[in-house]
Write a protein that holds these residues in place. Structure first.
Motif, PDB file in Angstrom:
ATOM      1  N   ILE A   1      33.115  44.806  46.386  1.00  0.00           N
ATOM      2  CA  ILE A   1      33.945  44.855  47.592  1.00  0.00           C
ATOM      3  C   ILE A   1      33.235  45.768  48.579  1.00  0.00           C
ATOM      4  O   ILE A   1      33.147  46.977  48.372  1.00  0.00           O
TER       5      ILE A   1
ATOM      6  N   THR B   1      31.524  40.817  51.804  1.00  0.00           N
ATOM      7  CA  THR B   1      32.021  40.248  50.557  1.00  0.00           C
ATOM      8  C   THR B   1      32.064  38.740  50.690  1.00  0.00           C
ATOM      9  O   THR B   1      32.832  38.202  51.490  1.00  0.00           O
TER      10      THR B   1
ATOM     11  N   ARG C   1      33.738  42.875  56.528  1.00  0.00           N
ATOM     12  CA  ARG C   1      35.054  43.258  56.013  1.00  0.00           C
ATOM     13  C   ARG C   1      35.530  44.516  56.730  1.00  0.00           C
ATOM     14  O   ARG C   1      34.841  45.540  56.723  1.00  0.00           O
TER      15      ARG C   1
ATOM     16  N   SER D   1      38.840  45.774  56.219  1.00  0.00           N
ATOM     17  CA  SER D   1      39.677  46.530  55.285  1.00  0.00           C
ATOM     18  C   SER D   1      39.985  45.689  54.057  1.00  0.00           C
ATOM     19  O   SER D   1      39.999  44.449  54.118  1.00  0.00           O
ATOM     20  N   THR D   2      40.235  46.376  52.940  1.00  0.00           N
ATOM     21  CA  THR D   2      40.655  45.725  51.700  1.00  0.00           C
ATOM     22  C   THR D   2      41.697  46.607  51.023  1.00  0.00           C
ATOM     23  O   THR D   2      41.473  47.813  50.860  1.00  0.00           O
ATOM     24  N   ARG D   3      42.795  46.025  50.651  1.00  0.00           N
ATOM     25  CA  ARG D   3      43.813  46.716  49.861  1.00  0.00           C
ATOM     26  C   ARG D   3      43.892  46.043  48.494  1.00  0.00           C
ATOM     27  O   ARG D   3      43.900  44.818  48.409  1.00  0.00           O
TER      28      ARG D   3
ATOM     29  N   LEU E   1      44.060  41.193  46.265  1.00  0.00           N
ATOM     30  CA  LEU E   1      43.225  41.734  47.329  1.00  0.00           C
ATOM     31  C   LEU E   1      43.750  41.242  48.672  1.00  0.00           C
ATOM     32  O   LEU E   1      43.776  40.039  48.923  1.00  0.00           O
ATOM     33  N   SER E   2      44.162  42.167  49.511  1.00  0.00           N
ATOM     34  CA  SER E   2      44.576  41.835  50.879  1.00  0.00           C
ATOM     35  C   SER E   2      43.481  42.346  51.808  1.00  0.00           C
ATOM     36  O   SER E   2      43.192  43.555  51.829  1.00  0.00           O
ATOM     37  N   SER E   3      42.864  41.439  52.564  1.00  0.00           N
ATOM     38  CA  SER E   3      41.681  41.814  53.340  1.00  0.00           C
ATOM     39  C   SER E   3      41.745  41.281  54.761  1.00  0.00           C
ATOM     40  O   SER E   3      42.451  40.316  55.052  1.00  0.00           O
TER      41      SER E   3
ATOM     42  N   ASN F   1      38.848  40.415  57.955  1.00  0.00           N
ATOM     43  CA  ASN F   1      37.451  40.291  58.374  1.00  0.00           C
ATOM     44  C   ASN F   1      37.357  40.235  59.893  1.00  0.00           C
ATOM     45  O   ASN F   1      38.273  39.736  60.565  1.00  0.00           O
TER      46      ASN F   1
END
Length: 248
Positions: free
Chosen positions: A92, A96, A190, A192-194, A219-221, A223
């Motif tokens: 990640i 990604t 990317r 952000s990624t949660r 995964l909440s992302s 782009n």
């Protein structure tokens, strides 16, 4: 070995207090863990395993269910049971890319379009894409595979009208990155990624060929393109046994 999953071990202990299905599960698990049955191998049909161990198919089915719960096999309706391959290292980071990540492991990556629709952006999607709630967005439901095995399923939203027709481009290419190329997006990163986790629902488990209740990684992302414009918000559900997240 006579055939995939048959090392000649057939004798079950009768009346010893250990159920036949448990003995079968233990025997097959030992063969898988020892490498006698290679990762990715298709196990013999239930009828063949029933003949090998001298039991009925219901007993074999229960044993296979236990192996699926333990993450050793996956069972695909109409195709049979397969030995699970090792988890894919899944970085990640700023770039990604599912296809690139899977290809680096020597496996073939592909994405299937399950469905697509135009809808008004709700508050969460609007915030992720930095648009006004109610603005039209394109929603994709997708499935991502490695050598045919389902790895993740996702819900992806893109702003309109910029990405009108993106669903057809994705269906044809099997890749978000390749589909973007047709819309003038040569690169994206990317923002952000949660990461979260929870048990799979029965419907999700069926879609991903895992036992109900197995763990999912969520995964909440978001782009962005080269200009910093938000172009994609995605919520992906990964079969936890099939990936190993690496945060870069």
């Amino acid at each position: 070995m006579n055939e995939a999953g048959d090392t000649g071990v057939t004798a079950l202990q009768r009346g010893g207090g250990l159920a036949a299905w448990r003995q079968i599960a233990d025997a097959l698990a030992a063969e898988i863990r020892s490498g006698a049955v290679a990762a990715g191998t298709q196990l013999p049909a239930e009828s063949a395993l029933a003949a090998r161990f001298g039991v009925n198919r219901h007993t074999v089915r229960r044993a296979l269910g236990v192996l699926a719960e333990d993450g050793l096999v996956r069972t695909t309706q109409g195709k049979g049971s397969f030995v699970e391959q090792g988890p894919i290292p899944y970085p990640i980071g700023p770039r990604t890319r599912f296809s690139e990540i899977v290809s680096r492991t020597g496996r073939e990556a592909w994405g299937d379009l399950i469905g697509a629709s135009t809808m008004p952006a709700g508050p969460d999607w609007a915030e992720a894409l930095e648009i006004v709630p109610g603005t039209p967005i394109l929603e994709l439901h997708t499935m991502h595979r490695a050598d045919g095995a389902p790895i993740s399923t996702a819900r992806t939203c893109l702003p309109l009208p910029r990405f009108a027709g993106f669903d057809a481009a994705y269906a044809a290419s099997g890749s978000i990155t390749r589909a973007y190329a047709g819309f003038g997006v040569a690169d994206y990163t990317r923002l952000s990624t949660r990461i979260g986790a929870r048990p799979a629902s029965p419907e999700e488990a069926e879609r991903l060929d895992i036992a109900p209740g197995r763990s999912l990684i969520i995964l909440s992302s978001v782009n962005v393109d080269r200009d910093g414009q938000r172009i994609q918000a995605t919520r992906s559900l990964f079969a936890a046994d099939r990936v190993e997240l690496v945060v870069e």
